[in-house]
Scaffold this motif. Structure first.
Motif, mmCIF file in Angstrom:
data_model
loop_
_atom_site.group_PDB
_atom_site.id
_atom_site.type_symbol
_atom_site.label_atom_id
_atom_site.label_comp_id
_atom_site.label_asym_id
_atom_site.label_seq_id
_atom_site.Cartn_x
_atom_site.Cartn_y
_atom_site.Cartn_z
ATOM 1 N N GLY A 140 0.811 -1.212 0.000
ATOM 2 C CA GLY A 140 0.000 0.000 0.000
ATOM 3 C C GLY A 140 0.842 1.259 0.000
ATOM 4 N N PRO A 141 1.863 1.372 0.887
ATOM 5 C CA PRO A 141 2.679 2.585 0.857
ATOM 6 C C PRO A 141 3.462 2.771 -0.439
ATOM 7 C CG PRO A 141 3.363 1.099 2.641
ATOM 8 C CD PRO A 141 2.137 0.522 2.034
ATOM 9 N N LEU A 142 3.805 1.686 -1.112
ATOM 10 C CA LEU A 142 4.478 1.816 -2.406
ATOM 11 C C LEU A 142 3.526 2.421 -3.432
ATOM 12 C CD1 LEU A 142 6.727 1.427 -4.453
ATOM 13 C CD2 LEU A 142 6.058 -0.990 -4.646
ATOM 14 N N ILE A 143 2.276 1.968 -3.455
ATOM 15 C CA ILE A 143 1.303 2.543 -4.385
ATOM 16 C C ILE A 143 1.115 4.027 -4.075
ATOM 17 C CG2 ILE A 143 -1.060 2.434 -5.252
ATOM 18 C CD1 ILE A 143 -1.105 -0.527 -4.424
ATOM 19 N N ALA A 144 0.988 4.368 -2.780
ATOM 20 C CA ALA A 144 0.835 5.769 -2.400
ATOM 21 C C ALA A 144 2.052 6.585 -2.843
ATOM 22 C CB ALA A 144 0.642 5.881 -0.890
ATOM 23 N N THR A 145 3.243 6.028 -2.667
ATOM 24 C CA THR A 145 4.466 6.716 -3.083
ATOM 25 C C THR A 145 4.485 6.924 -4.588
ATOM 26 O OG1 THR A 145 5.680 5.797 -1.204
ATOM 27 C CG2 THR A 145 6.988 6.582 -3.053
ATOM 28 N N LEU A 146 4.026 5.926 -5.342
ATOM 29 C CA LEU A 146 3.977 6.047 -6.799
ATOM 30 C C LEU A 146 2.954 7.099 -7.229
ATOM 31 C CD1 LEU A 146 4.263 2.258 -7.651
ATOM 32 C CD2 LEU A 146 5.885 4.024 -8.393
#
Length: 282
Positions: free
Chosen positions: A213-219
């Motif tokens: 989830g945090p990777l998607i948010a970062t992207l």
């Protein structure tokens, strides 16, 4: 599995972590996101959401649970439900952390609530983080964690929502195992759902590796920063809606709203909404 525990004793519990804001993790995340940033040096600001590569628990191997996370208990309540995910968060950026300074993160459990959903019992935990650097408070974050029952064969699925169709900018992401492994390594995240394909499909019942989830948010925010590289991000909020797996490509999308605000979202390969977010630029 049914959750009837009283976790009220955990509300208000706090912990403090210190970390050196080092250059190497920033360079690693820039490479992972396929950016061409100049090498970070002393004083380089940490981009918004990149603070997630710091302040992560480094527990001994003997204290790791069967899912690759630290065993239950300690700072977070010992919720017995086996599936644990990052549900969303709300952040305010006051000033950047910078390479070379010592950062401090104070975390406090704000709430713990138990609910019943389509897939069974749910426990939501909200943690407030306050991160400070050499010049004082840098950012505040409210972090939502959800614990769930195991996936049951034939359990009703939450109906998907169609993603918005009015993006003015978007980027295709290939979530291969290398991307997920590198992000797990940078965040010292041992959760096996992100890199252990036999575990995630055979034990947790998912069709593939789950994109963090945090990777998607970062992207999502990285895609906005590519459109406005000189802008300062002041606020960001996101909510995970539907998981994304490594077996299909997805898109990070956005459109401008009024007053320096943007609506951002992730769209899966079937056109479903996977994450929704808002960002505010200075």
């Amino acid at each position: 599995m049914t959750e009837h525990h009283d976790y009220s004793a955990w509300v208000g519990r706090s912990e403090t972590r210190h970390d050196l804001i080092a250059a190497a993790p920033l360079a690693g995340l820039a490479a992972t996101l396929d950016r061409d940033d100049p090498p970070p040096t002393a004083g380089t600001p940490v981009p918004p959401l990149w603070h997630w590569i710091y302040f992560n628990p480094q527990v001994p191997a003997r204290e790791i649970g069967p899912d690759g996370h630290p065993k239950r208990g300690g700072f977070l309540p010992p919720v017995a439900l086996p599936r644990r995910m990052w549900a969303g968060g709300r952040l305010e950026f006051l000033q950047p952390l910078r390479v070379g300074e010592e950062g401090v993160r104070t975390s406090t459990i704000r709430s713990v609530s138990t609910k019943s959903g389509r897939s069974g019992a749910l426990v939501f935990v909200t943690v407030r983080h306050e991160l400070s650097g050499a010049n004082g408070l840098a950012l505040t974050e409210e972090h939502d964690i959800v614990y769930r029952d195991p996936l049951q064969p034939g359990a009703p699925e939450v109906p998907p929502q169609p993603a918005p169709a009015d993006a003015t900018f978007e980027r295709e992401i290939v979530p291969d195992p290398v991307l997920l492994f590198r992000y797990s390594a940078l965040t010292f995240n041992g959760h096996r759902i992100h890199y252990d394909q036999p575990y995630v499909t055979g034990v947790e019942g998912y069709p593939g590796l789950i994109v963090h989830g945090p990777l998607i948010a970062t992207l999502l925010l990285d895609n906005l920063r590519r459109q406005h590289p000189e802008a300062t991000v002041r606020r960001f909020a996101f909510k995970a809606v539907r998981p994304i797996f490594d077996i299909h490509r997805f898109h990070v999308c956005g459109r401008p709203d009024e007053g320096g605000r943007f609506t951002l979202w992730a769209r899966d390969h079937q056109g479903h909404l996977a994450m929704q977010a808002t960002a505010e630029l200075a």
